[in-house]
Design an enzyme around this catalytic site. Structure first.
Site, PDB file in Angstrom:
ATOM      1  N   ARG A  45      27.669  42.868  39.992  1.00 23.56           N
ATOM      2  CA  ARG A  45      28.427  42.076  39.027  1.00 23.56           C
ATOM      3  C   ARG A  45      27.967  42.444  37.618  1.00 23.56           C
ATOM      4  O   ARG A  45      26.768  42.593  37.370  1.00 23.56           O
ATOM      5  CB  ARG A  45      28.250  40.568  39.245  1.00 23.56           C
ATOM      6  N   GLU A  73      36.607  41.910  32.871  1.00 22.66           N
ATOM      7  CA  GLU A  73      37.463  42.754  33.712  1.00 22.66           C
ATOM      8  C   GLU A  73      38.894  42.214  33.717  1.00 22.66           C
ATOM      9  O   GLU A  73      39.073  40.999  33.761  1.00 22.66           O
ATOM     10  CB  GLU A  73      36.915  42.798  35.141  1.00 22.66           C
ATOM     11  N   HIS A  84      36.041  48.694  39.164  1.00 16.89           N
ATOM     12  CA  HIS A  84      35.699  47.744  40.228  1.00 16.89           C
ATOM     13  C   HIS A  84      36.368  48.138  41.546  1.00 16.89           C
ATOM     14  O   HIS A  84      37.161  47.385  42.127  1.00 16.89           O
ATOM     15  CB  HIS A  84      36.083  46.310  39.852  1.00 16.89           C
TER      16      HIS A  84
END
Length: 320
Positions: free
Chosen positions: A235, A264, A283
């Site tokens: 993360r 994000e 991601h």
């Protein structure tokens, strides 16, 4: 009933479950292929939905936000843990929260791909070759180097095994890790400072919480030093992003391979995009066919079971 499937950025969610079958149960499905921007956008977009399927921690469902969605009866998260959902608040508001399975290998494999890409400057050399150039960088080998694993859980243990297979010395640290648990997988437990001081590569695999936020700060990055690289597929907020960017620009950090970020999707003008010695991916840790089958297939099962009155994989205790 209305069902919302969030953060379907690639417009592929409809391919991984038989959503059309829900029509027989009186459920209409809406796919959101854009991120919801803020609280007002989330509430305005999702008010009126009875069921929401959330992709990982991308959308926060805290107490106040849940209270503004009075029609919500079932909230499904991909995976069996989601720090962005206030599960006790959902319980109090009468909202069932269910989870799904996931792929145990998707994130670890991407982690290792990022490390190899950084070690041999693969993205940079690929671009150079397509522009008509030949060799321009000198990479480094992993064999004989030290891998520091920050968080020796399910993913961290796989990363440790990858490192061992590549001939690396593996050390690990996390707040509750014991020397005995580390030794079980052939890893040496060290202190947090020693991990960053001794490692050539540090890979981050701890869960994000208020306690772990910023667990990798400037002090740790400076210990990693001008020959050390950081890999983060866990993360973004676990790492001090400002310190990381300064370290890359000022040269007191050798490089970084990142799949996760504080914000994000990553904005087009973000400073990381111009930072040197980086490999960046959007991601992709969980983005595999196998993982999506587990996520969306499991979410579909959750919805069907809940509609039958026999919910499965419940995270809200009183609904069990």
């Amino acid at each position: 009933m209305r069902l919302a499937i969030l953060d379907d950025y690639q417009s592929v969610a409809r391919d991984y479950a038989s959503w059309e079958q829900l029509a027989a149960d009186g459920v209409s499905v809406t796919f959101f292929d854009r991120p919801l921007k803020d609280d007002a956008d989330v509430v305005a977009s999702l008010r009126g939905f009875d069921i929401i399927i959330a992709m990982r921690e991308r959308t926060v469902f805290g107490r106040e936000r849940l209270a503004q969605l009075p029609g919500l009866k079932l909230l499904v998260t991909t995976g069996m843990a989601n720090q962005s959902i206030d599960v006790p608040a959902a319980e109090e508001l009468g909202i069932a929260v269910c989870g799904t399975g996931g792929s145990p290998t998707a994130a670890p494999e991407l982690t290792w791909a990022l490390l190899l890409a950084l070690a041999r400057s693969i993205p940079f050399e690929d671009r150079r070759l397509r522009d008509g150039n030949w060799q321009s960088t000198v990479g480094f080998e992993l064999a004989g180097r030290t891998l520091g694993v920050l968080g020796l859980g399910k993913i961290g243990r796989r990363i440790a095994a990858y490192g061992q297979a590549f001939g690396m010395d593996v050390i690990a640290w996390s707040p509750n890790l014991t020397a005995e648990a580390a030794a079980e997988v052939g890893v040496r437990r060290v202190s947090k400072d020693a991990l960053f001081r001794e490692a050539d590569v540090v890979s981050v695999h701890v869960r994000l919480s208020e306690r772990s936020r910023g667990v990798v700060g400037e002090e740790e990055l400076r210990l990693l030093g001008a020959r050390g690289v950081l890999v983060n597929t866990s993360r973004g907020p676990l790492v001090d992003e400002d310190a990381l960017i300064r370290g890359l620009h000022e040269g007191w950090l050798a490089g970084a391979a990142l799949d996760v970020y504080d914000l994000e999707p990553l904005p087009a003008d973000h400073r990381l995009l111009s930072a040197p010695r980086t490999v960046l991916t959007p991601h992709l840790g969980y983005v595999t066919e196998q993982s999506y089958r587990e996520f969306y297939g499991g979410a579909f099962e959750d919805v069907k079971a809940w509609l039958r009155g026999s919910p499965v994989r419940l995270l809200t205790p009183l609904h069990r």
